[in-house]
Every structure is written in C-alpha cells, then in structure tokens.
Design a protein around this motif. Sequence first.
Motif, PDB file in Angstrom:
ATOM      1  N   ALA A  77      -9.764  -1.394  -9.611  1.00 21.06           N
ATOM      2  CA  ALA A  77      -8.185  -1.851 -10.062  1.00 21.06           C
ATOM      3  C   ALA A  77      -8.226  -1.472 -11.522  1.00 21.06           C
ATOM      4  O   ALA A  77      -9.093  -1.322 -12.260  1.00 21.06           O
ATOM      5  CB  ALA A  77      -8.213  -3.283  -9.874  1.00 21.06           C
ATOM      6  N   TRP A  78      -6.684  -0.968 -11.867  1.00 22.70           N
ATOM      7  CA  TRP A  78      -6.621  -0.457 -13.178  1.00 22.70           C
ATOM      8  C   TRP A  78      -5.219  -0.627 -13.138  1.00 22.70           C
ATOM      9  O   TRP A  78      -4.332  -0.722 -12.523  1.00 22.70           O
ATOM     10  CB  TRP A  78      -6.919   0.966 -13.099  1.00 22.70           C
ATOM     11  CG  TRP A  78      -6.324   1.936 -12.258  1.00 22.70           C
ATOM     12  CD1 TRP A  78      -5.389   2.394 -12.070  1.00 22.70           C
ATOM     13  CD2 TRP A  78      -7.059   2.249 -10.640  1.00 22.70           C
ATOM     14  NE1 TRP A  78      -5.028   3.303 -11.036  1.00 22.70           N
ATOM     15  CE2 TRP A  78      -6.087   3.193 -10.181  1.00 22.70           C
ATOM     16  CE3 TRP A  78      -8.352   1.974 -10.462  1.00 22.70           C
ATOM     17  CZ2 TRP A  78      -6.605   3.567  -8.774  1.00 22.70           C
ATOM     18  CZ3 TRP A  78      -8.756   2.414  -8.986  1.00 22.70           C
ATOM     19  CH2 TRP A  78      -7.673   3.327  -8.348  1.00 22.70           C
TER      20      TRP A  78
ATOM     21  N   ARG B 136       0.763  -1.124  -0.023  1.00 24.49           N
ATOM     22  CA  ARG B 136      -0.149   0.054   0.072  1.00 24.49           C
ATOM     23  C   ARG B 136       0.729   1.362  -0.023  1.00 24.49           C
ATOM     24  O   ARG B 136       2.194   1.203   0.380  1.00 24.49           O
ATOM     25  CB  ARG B 136      -0.945   0.012   1.338  1.00 24.49           C
ATOM     26  CG  ARG B 136      -2.094  -1.067   1.180  1.00 24.49           C
ATOM     27  CD  ARG B 136      -2.959  -1.023   2.479  1.00 24.49           C
ATOM     28  NE  ARG B 136      -4.048  -1.794   2.495  1.00 24.49           N
ATOM     29  CZ  ARG B 136      -4.980  -1.572   1.816  1.00 24.49           C
ATOM     30  NH1 ARG B 136      -5.370  -0.399   1.211  1.00 24.49           N
ATOM     31  NH2 ARG B 136      -6.110  -2.540   1.693  1.00 24.49           N
ATOM     32  N   PHE B 137       0.081   2.412  -0.189  1.00 26.51           N
ATOM     33  CA  PHE B 137       0.832   3.508  -0.151  1.00 26.51           C
ATOM     34  C   PHE B 137       0.955   4.156   1.109  1.00 26.51           C
ATOM     35  O   PHE B 137       0.097   3.826   2.009  1.00 26.51           O
ATOM     36  CB  PHE B 137       0.104   4.692  -1.246  1.00 26.51           C
ATOM     37  CG  PHE B 137       0.418   4.470  -2.497  1.00 26.51           C
ATOM     38  CD1 PHE B 137       1.332   5.337  -3.204  1.00 26.51           C
ATOM     39  CD2 PHE B 137      -0.346   3.867  -3.465  1.00 26.51           C
ATOM     40  CE1 PHE B 137       1.739   5.157  -4.613  1.00 26.51           C
ATOM     41  CE2 PHE B 137      -0.120   3.707  -4.890  1.00 26.51           C
ATOM     42  CZ  PHE B 137       0.720   4.445  -5.309  1.00 26.51           C
TER      43      PHE B 137
ATOM     44  N   GLY C 130      -3.399   0.794  -3.188  1.00 21.64           N
ATOM     45  CA  GLY C 130      -2.164  -0.128  -3.044  1.00 21.64           C
ATOM     46  C   GLY C 130      -1.706  -0.412  -4.505  1.00 21.64           C
ATOM     47  O   GLY C 130      -2.528  -0.151  -5.494  1.00 21.64           O
ATOM     48  N   ILE C 131      -0.784  -1.346  -4.748  1.00 18.07           N
ATOM     49  CA  ILE C 131      -0.184  -1.800  -5.944  1.00 18.07           C
ATOM     50  C   ILE C 131       0.201  -3.305  -5.694  1.00 18.07           C
ATOM     51  O   ILE C 131       0.536  -3.602  -4.807  1.00 18.07           O
ATOM     52  CB  ILE C 131       0.943  -1.019  -6.445  1.00 18.07           C
ATOM     53  CG1 ILE C 131       0.736   0.381  -6.518  1.00 18.07           C
ATOM     54  CG2 ILE C 131       1.807  -1.818  -7.448  1.00 18.07           C
ATOM     55  CD1 ILE C 131       1.687   1.005  -7.317  1.00 18.07           C
ATOM     56  N   THR C 132      -0.272  -3.905  -6.968  1.00 18.09           N
ATOM     57  CA  THR C 132       0.281  -5.334  -6.991  1.00 18.09           C
ATOM     58  C   THR C 132       0.885  -5.688  -8.216  1.00 18.09           C
ATOM     59  O   THR C 132       0.689  -5.110  -9.407  1.00 18.09           O
ATOM     60  CB  THR C 132      -1.098  -6.341  -7.163  1.00 18.09           C
ATOM     61  OG1 THR C 132      -1.711  -6.045  -5.983  1.00 18.09           O
ATOM     62  CG2 THR C 132      -0.588  -7.738  -7.188  1.00 18.09           C
ATOM     63  N   VAL C 133       2.287  -6.366  -8.203  1.00 22.62           N
ATOM     64  CA  VAL C 133       2.951  -6.605  -9.239  1.00 22.62           C
ATOM     65  C   VAL C 133       3.467  -8.157  -9.509  1.00 22.62           C
ATOM     66  O   VAL C 133       3.305  -8.882  -8.408  1.00 22.62           O
ATOM     67  CB  VAL C 133       4.511  -5.934  -9.168  1.00 22.62           C
ATOM     68  CG1 VAL C 133       5.351  -6.250 -10.174  1.00 22.62           C
ATOM     69  CG2 VAL C 133       4.363  -4.504  -8.829  1.00 22.62           C
ATOM     70  N   SER C 134       2.937  -8.535 -10.549  1.00 28.08           N
ATOM     71  CA  SER C 134       2.996 -10.269 -10.816  1.00 28.08           C
ATOM     72  C   SER C 134       3.616 -10.289 -12.190  1.00 28.08           C
ATOM     73  O   SER C 134       3.678  -9.666 -12.870  1.00 28.08           O
ATOM     74  CB  SER C 134       1.535 -10.756 -10.639  1.00 28.08           C
ATOM     75  OG  SER C 134       0.937 -10.400 -11.787  1.00 28.08           O
TER      76      SER C 134
ATOM     77  N   LEU D 101      -7.738   0.179  -5.178  1.00 25.91           N
ATOM     78  CA  LEU D 101      -8.345   0.959  -4.115  1.00 25.91           C
ATOM     79  C   LEU D 101      -9.049  -0.160  -3.072  1.00 25.91           C
ATOM     80  O   LEU D 101      -9.841  -0.905  -3.455  1.00 25.91           O
ATOM     81  CB  LEU D 101      -9.439   1.960  -4.366  1.00 25.91           C
ATOM     82  CG  LEU D 101     -10.263   2.651  -3.459  1.00 25.91           C
ATOM     83  CD1 LEU D 101      -9.478   3.630  -2.503  1.00 25.91           C
ATOM     84  CD2 LEU D 101     -11.415   3.436  -3.830  1.00 25.91           C
ATOM     85  N   ASP D 102      -8.526  -0.117  -1.878  1.00 25.08           N
ATOM     86  CA  ASP D 102      -8.972  -0.716  -0.634  1.00 25.08           C
ATOM     87  C   ASP D 102      -8.621  -2.490  -0.653  1.00 25.08           C
ATOM     88  O   ASP D 102      -7.948  -2.819   0.084  1.00 25.08           O
ATOM     89  CB  ASP D 102     -10.624  -0.926  -0.439  1.00 25.08           C
ATOM     90  CG  ASP D 102     -10.858   0.603  -0.032  1.00 25.08           C
ATOM     91  OD1 ASP D 102      -9.899   1.067   0.585  1.00 25.08           O
ATOM     92  OD2 ASP D 102     -12.113   1.010  -0.310  1.00 25.08           O
ATOM     93  N   ASP D 103      -8.825  -3.110  -2.049  1.00 26.48           N
ATOM     94  CA  ASP D 103      -8.839  -4.503  -2.198  1.00 26.48           C
ATOM     95  C   ASP D 103      -8.140  -4.991  -3.480  1.00 26.48           C
ATOM     96  O   ASP D 103      -8.775  -4.373  -4.274  1.00 26.48           O
ATOM     97  CB  ASP D 103      -9.968  -5.140  -1.724  1.00 26.48           C
ATOM     98  CG  ASP D 103      -9.945  -6.585  -1.876  1.00 26.48           C
ATOM     99  OD1 ASP D 103      -8.832  -7.132  -2.390  1.00 26.48           O
ATOM    100  OD2 ASP D 103     -10.886  -7.359  -1.515  1.00 26.48           O
TER     101      ASP D 103
END
Length: 327
Positions: A323-324, A233-234, A303-307, A315-317
Amino acid sequence: MSAHALDPGLDDLATLARAALVREIDRSGAWAADPVWREAFEAVPRHLFVPYYYVGVLGGFERVWCEDPDPGSRERWVRGAYADAPLATRVRDGELVSSSSQPSLMAKMLTELEIRDGDAVLEIGAGTGFNAALLAHRLGDDLVTTIDLDPEITESARRHLATAGYHPTVVTGDGARGVPERAPFDRIIATCTLTSIPPPWLPQCTPGARILAPMATGLIALHVRDAGHAEGRFLHTPAYFVPLRGETRHQEPEPQHLGGLPRWARSHELFRFLLNLTAGSLDPYEAYTLWERENQPVRERYGITVSDEGAWAWLDDPEGPYAWPLP
C-alpha cells in the motif's frame, strides 16, 4: 454551411456513419451489461459536438471542420466525427487541452457507472458536451451537471448541447471542488486524469454513490460508503485522458529516471500503470521489484481507499503489505 445545417448528402452520410459506429460499439461489447446506452448513442449526433477537430500532422495539428469550402474535406470531417477514435478539439500553444473521447470507451465508462433511473450525475470535464448529452438523453436534463474550468469549453459545450436539444446544467469552475450547490450526487464520472480523489467529492455524494475516474492510465471505480470513506478497484480497461486542470489539483509527479530498468519493462503497459500509480511514493526500482515479485499484476488487482485520514492505493488488499499514499 454549419454542422447544424448539413446539405442532404452529408446529412445522409452522418446518419449512416452514426449507425455504423453504433454497430461497432455493439460488437466491442462495451455496453453489454447495460444495452440501454445503445439508444443514447443512436439518438445523439456526435457531429453536432465536433464542428471542428484537429488531426496530428508532421510538425503539429491540422484542423478539419464543417465549413471547409472543399466538399471532400467536409465529407472527411463527417466520417472522422463518427470514427471510434478520440478527437482533439482544443489545442493551445501546440498542447492538447480538450478532446472528445473515443466513443467505445465512453460507452464502457457509462456502462461501468451503473446508472439507475433517477440518479443525479456530476461529470467532471465538460469537453464538447457529447457525454453530458448522452447522460441527459437517458436521465433527463435536470439530473445531469457537467463542469469545466475553461469558460471557452463550457460555452461551446452549452451551445452544442442546445443545438442537439439538451439542456443539462453546465458550470464553469474547478472540477476538483465539485458542484456543492447541485449536490447530492448518486454518480460522479470524470473525463480527465486524476492523481488522487479530490476530498470535496465525497461529502457531495449520497451513501452508496459510485465514482468512476481515470487515474494512472486506468479507470478506478469507487463505492462511497459515506462522506468520509470510499473504496474500490481498478477496471481492466486502459484509459488515457487529458489531466485535470485547476487551482486545487495536485501537481503532476516529476518525470522518473528509468535508465537502470530492463527496456522491455519500461515500455510494458502494466508496468507504466504501476509507475504512474506509485509516483512520489515508490522509486521505479522498488516498483519494478514489486511488479516482478507479484507476477506482473493486472490492473484489477489494484485498488484505492479514500478516508478522513487520506487516500492510498494498494495491491490485492487495502490492509495488505503493498500500500502507498496518493498525492
């Protein structure tokens, strides 16, 4: 005279000014979670890393430097070197290309990096070398690597570091590629703004590593699970940095047309953050609708997910409705 051989009056002023800066950062609470950083800021003289810097004046920049023939100007240089403010250190064609970050923000970022003794750290963006010196003071030279694209920047950083008595590894190269020959890293800290997390970084991290980087006027803190996945998360903290430069960096998003949006929203810091984070994925009107519907979310809700499949913001989850994709 040079920054490294001050006359006694300026030397005393530098000592007093450094102590005052440390007290100011202390009061800000920036290193409250890890007060060991206070010792590094007490020990590393910032003025050795900024023998000159630029201040904005009408129509451009004015250079303030350690060898100014006017004693009052040299005193101004010392005081400025220990102000809790960012310093423009390299200007090209009227554009800022490198700076020394605000010390209290540096302290906050180093604290949020959650360093442990023995951690190997990669810094993206060498700047003046001051941040690498703080890291080397705490961890030792052998565990610290810093990289910058510009050979002039790395050469001056190396020189400043040596003058201050530190010798971490300074690499000239594209920070988006990381430094595979020095991997693996337990921590990666970027001191330049990113539009996404460069894919080469994750395989250069140990499982459980932490990445801290400026993005979209905020600071993202990522936990690296393995070479193919990181998430986080930020932080609450706003952060404005010079963009990452290099062959592999993503293009900056095109300026957005905001004419139809309320003026108060266009200038609201948290909405500007969302605009930056969604650039190229949501148009500004979609972003504004989301922002209002979700009660003007603070940075920590994003937050951010990298995969292996790519990178996305949310946002939130991470699995939620908002999500974008990142560039």
